[in-house]
Design an enzyme around this catalytic site. Structure first.
Site, mmCIF file in Angstrom:
data_model
loop_
_atom_site.group_PDB
_atom_site.id
_atom_site.type_symbol
_atom_site.label_atom_id
_atom_site.label_comp_id
_atom_site.label_asym_id
_atom_site.label_seq_id
_atom_site.Cartn_x
_atom_site.Cartn_y
_atom_site.Cartn_z
ATOM 1 C CE LYS A 116 -4.362 -1.497 2.113
ATOM 2 N NZ LYS A 116 -4.314 -2.731 1.340
ATOM 3 C CD GLU A 200 -5.004 6.154 4.071
ATOM 4 O OE1 GLU A 200 -6.228 5.950 4.284
ATOM 5 O OE2 GLU A 200 -4.392 5.639 3.125
ATOM 6 C CG HIS A 235 -12.929 -5.154 5.240
ATOM 7 N ND1 HIS A 235 -12.973 -3.792 4.994
ATOM 8 C CD2 HIS A 235 -12.722 -5.283 6.568
ATOM 9 C CE1 HIS A 235 -12.783 -3.133 6.127
ATOM 10 N NE2 HIS A 235 -12.626 -4.012 7.096
ATOM 11 N NE ARG A 292 -9.087 -9.679 -7.485
ATOM 12 C CZ ARG A 292 -8.841 -8.808 -6.510
ATOM 13 N NH1 ARG A 292 -7.619 -8.344 -6.332
ATOM 14 N NH2 ARG A 292 -9.814 -8.373 -5.725
HETATM 15 C C1 MV4 Z 1 -10.360 3.916 4.837
HETATM 16 C C2 MV4 Z 1 -11.628 4.196 5.400
HETATM 17 C C3 MV4 Z 1 -11.848 5.479 5.895
HETATM 18 N N1 MV4 Z 1 -10.857 6.423 5.883
HETATM 19 N N2 MV4 Z 1 -9.409 4.879 4.821
HETATM 20 C C4 MV4 Z 1 -11.097 -0.803 4.318
HETATM 21 C C5 MV4 Z 1 -10.146 -1.812 3.758
HETATM 22 C C6 MV4 Z 1 -9.445 -1.109 2.698
HETATM 23 N N3 MV4 Z 1 -10.138 -1.392 1.429
HETATM 24 C C7 MV4 Z 1 -9.529 0.346 3.025
HETATM 25 N N4 MV4 Z 1 -10.642 0.494 3.897
HETATM 26 C C8 MV4 Z 1 -10.993 1.702 4.382
HETATM 27 N N5 MV4 Z 1 -10.078 2.691 4.337
HETATM 28 C C9 MV4 Z 1 -9.662 6.096 5.345
HETATM 29 N N6 MV4 Z 1 -8.692 7.047 5.341
HETATM 30 C C10 MV4 Z 1 -12.610 3.174 5.414
HETATM 31 C C11 MV4 Z 1 -12.281 1.933 4.927
HETATM 32 C C12 MV4 Z 1 -13.309 0.905 4.968
HETATM 33 C C13 MV4 Z 1 -13.865 0.426 3.787
HETATM 34 C C14 MV4 Z 1 -13.445 0.899 2.571
HETATM 35 C C15 MV4 Z 1 -14.035 0.380 1.424
HETATM 36 C C16 MV4 Z 1 -15.041 -0.597 1.491
HETATM 37 C C17 MV4 Z 1 -15.440 -1.061 2.691
HETATM 38 C C18 MV4 Z 1 -14.865 -0.572 3.867
HETATM 39 C C19 MV4 Z 1 -15.276 -1.057 5.103
HETATM 40 C C20 MV4 Z 1 -14.709 -0.562 6.246
HETATM 41 C C21 MV4 Z 1 -13.725 0.431 6.181
#
Ligand code: MV4
Length: 661
Positions: A116, A200, A235, A292
């Site tokens: 990441k 972040e 997720h 992918r």
């Molecule tokens: C975040 C966020 C809020 N703020 N980053 C979850 C796993 C990874 N895909 C990144 N994720 C998140 N990053 C910041 N700065 C909230 C999530 C998140 C989320 C993002 C996309 C789809 C589902 C999610 C479920 C929980 C948290």
């Protein structure tokens, strides 16, 4: 174009790739584990090779065996699907080293997106927007604390090598930081072998909006609109749709161009997805890039009219992208749900078992089912328990939602618990219909989503009973069927035949007394007599229960009757029950069997004197027991059968002499 490719995957994606490859005239090599020997993807392929035992590590993750089979079979390329080896850079390298084309991005792109922090570094340089934060190499406590204070709160700690939300910690205020950092580091070290952290600013109500990108070997790269995948559980995406609701063409252009910049920044090839966090104020931030073809690609295909697997094959074979950016047109709205063998009422525990009954909604231009299973397949414990992806398309989102609800109703599965009911609850939820989407949707609406459905237990019980009785009505011409209603000589003339049907549902058992009138049934249920009509056509039962007319689908597998009412399935186990007293029919002193069956018990003894109504013989037929009783006071002269004997309809069971009047 390739003549032959190997699909290094299983289930629906393997079937889906084979489907497109065959349309392009490409022969397909499947690989399978011992558990998948009869799987649909094996049957669809032109040839198939066993990899090994069921566990993925012994089969679908055996890169060496897969490449060896590719060489042995003459496959020029390997399609990895998603999951398994699809983002494994060593596998991609090994394919290239073996002279087999890896249908995917260059190894360097997979490597670049594997971390990441490295990905964010590349995107920052490419001018792709990032969430304000820190993703540097200096991981000292002092530096991270200083950065934490600079970024402000709430903030999110993320493991650089994490995924799927693992290794994330929300820090709501400064004093929580130190402990959260220590905890996140421990989890990352244990989970990914690397405790490098990002910090972040935390977005409290983001949506997950992702862009489908495609790049070829001729410098072309395009975006094929976006998908909204905000409705996730732990997720795991549950519902995906395209285009994103309430997403302007300007936003599409801005996010799409940022995604193409991201792809070009890593010299991308093939299908890729750039995931963004889409904030309430309309700003968006790079989250990660998946190298992918995604599970949810069909919604993009439905609104663009493009076959993305075909694009993958063309690009991997060195051809140009089929369309330029200005050629890509969007039409309508598509929604996908993932149908799983899991129990939403038991924390979504994965389910295994035989799909004893499987009926899919009819496929047409509005409804698509991508599946890797057929009826009577086993959902095994070795792999992801996805049964299918159900995708619908229509001209608008509201119409697509209506299509999805109808398709979910038409999707009937018995033999395992599924999430079909939950998917219906999600799709019909007012907040979903209002497109009030964010990544916390399921948590936020927990109460209403998991509210116990108004059970139609009694209705289902009566319908299962009527199904059984209708099913046993032997067609007039057939003599091999049996029906308690068909034989004339089992009942006393002018007697209303009654049958007791015992059905078990969950922990409870119910016995319904049913009377057969001329053209209808009278069912004693819940202390009332219900006048019912019923007609069974295949698996569809049309019935009138009192003043309520209904039509349901019902399946039977062995002892289990499954009644599908709306989006609930009611399973009943059909138990043997003493159906009724069958007056022994007297023909010149003998008592004959009222139907084909098996003698269960013989009470009569030769030479004994009996009273009218005494049970002489009990026999069983079609899971029902019948007591053959003495029609009058008299003497049993001879008994012709013993317990366990098979008897034919009309067979003489007992020689009986009624007492002289
Ligand atoms: C975040 C966020 C809020 N703020 N980053 C979850 C796993 C990874 N895909 C990144 N994720 C998140 N990053 C910041 N700065 C909230 C999530 C998140 C989320 C993002 C996309 C789809 C589902 C999610 C479920 C929980 C948290």
């Amino acid at each position: 174009m390739f003549r032959k490719i190997l699909i290094a995957n299983r289930g629906e994606i393997a079937c889906r790739v084979i489907d497109t490859a065959h349309k392009l005239g490409i022969r397909c090599v499947a690989v399978f584990s011992e558990a998948d020997a009869n799987a649909r993807h094996v049957r669809m392929a032109d040839e198939a090779y066993l990899l090994g035992p069921a566990p993925s590590k012994d089969s679908y993750l055996r890169a060496d065996k897969i490449i060896a089979i590719a060489k042995q079979s003459g496959a020029e390329a390997i399609h990895p699907g998603y999951g398994f080896l699809s983002e494994n850079e060593d596998f991609a390298k090994a394919c290239e080293a073996a002279g087999v084309v890896f249908i995917g991005p260059p190894v360097g792109a997979i490597t670049a997106m594997g971390s990441k922090s490295a990905a964010k570094e590349i995107m920052a340089k490419a001018g792709v927007p990032l969430v304000p934060g820190y993703h540097g190499d200096d991981q000292s406590d002092a530096l991270l604390s200083k950065e934490s204070a600079r970024i402000g709160y709430p903030q999110l700690l993320k493991a650089a090598y994490g995924g799927g939300g693992k290794g994330m910690r929300v820090v709501w205020k400064a004093e929580e930081f130190t402990d959260a950092l220590a905890s996140a580091r421990r989890e990352a070290k244990a989970g990914f072998g690397n405790d490098k952290m990002l910090i972040e600013r935390y977005l409290t109500k983001p949506r997950h909006v992702e862009i489908q990108v495609f790049a070829d070997n001729h410098g072309n790269a395009v975006y094929l609109a976006e998908r909204d995948c905000s409705i996730q559980r732990r997720h795991q995406k549950v519902i995906e749709e395209a285009p994103a609701p309430n997403f302007s063409s300007e936003q599409r252009k801005a996010m799409g161009e940022a995604a193409v910049k991201a792809a070009k920044a890593i010299d991308y090839r093939g299908a890729g997805t750039v995931e963004f966090l889409f904030d309430e104020d309309g700003s968006f931030y790079f989250m990660e890039m998946n190298t992918r073809l995604q599970v949810e690609h069909p919604v993009t295909e439905m609104i663009t009219g493009q076959d993305l697997v075909k694009w993958q094959l063309l690009v991997a074979a060195g051809e140009k992208l089929p369309l330029a950016q200005h050629d890509i047109q969007l039409d309508g709205h598509a929604i996908e749900v993932r149908v799983y063998a899991e129990d939403p009422d038991n924390d979504f525990l994965p389910q295994t078992g035989k799909l004893t009954y499987l009926r899919q909604p009819e496929a047409n231009r509005h409804v698509r089912v991508d599946t890797g299973v057929v009826e009577n397949d086993e959902v095994s414990p070795f792999y992801d328990p996805m049964i299918a992806k159900l995708i619908v398309w229509d001209e608008s989102r509201d119409r697509a939602i209506a299509r999805m609800l109808r398709a979910l109703d038409d999707y009937r599965i018995a033999g395992v618990t599924t999430n079909l009911g939950f998917l219906t609850s999600l799709t019909e939820h007012p907040a979903f219909k209002a497109a009030e989407l964010d990544t916390n949707f399921i948590n936020k609406h927990q109460q209403s989503l998991f509210a116990p459905a108004n059970k139609e237990d009694n209705q289902a019980l009566v319908l299962a009973t009527l199904f059984l009785l209708e099913k046993q009505k032997a067609p007039q011409t057939s003599c091999n069927n049996f029906s308690p209603w068909q034989f004339s000589h089992g009942w006393r003339v002018n007697e209303t035949p009654t049958v007791d049907i015992c059905l078990q549902h969950g922990d409870s058992s119910s016995t319904l007394k049913v009377q057969q009138q001329q053209q209808h049934y009278v069912v004693d249920v819940a202390g009332q007599q219900l006048c019912c009509l019923a007609e069974l056509n295949g698996d569809e039962l049309s019935a009138v229960l009192g003043d309520h007319r209904t039509k349901v689908r019902i399946s039977q597998y062995q002892d289990t009757i499954s009644v599908f009412i709306k989006h609930q399935r009611y399973d009943f186990i059909y138990q043997t029950e003493v159906a009724t007293d069958v007056e022994g029919s007297e023909h010149a002193g003998s008592l004959t069997a009222p139907m084909n069956g098996t003698i269960v018990a013989v009470m009569a003894k030769a030479g004994s004197t009996v009273k009218a109504g005494d049970t002489l013989v009990i026999m069983e037929a079609m899971k029902m027991e019948y007591s053959i009783k003495a029609p009058k006071d008299g003497v049993v002269n001879e008994v012709f059968y013993s317990a366990g004997d098979l008897v034919k309809d009309g067979a003489e069971l007992v020689d009986f002499s009624p007492e002289e009047a």
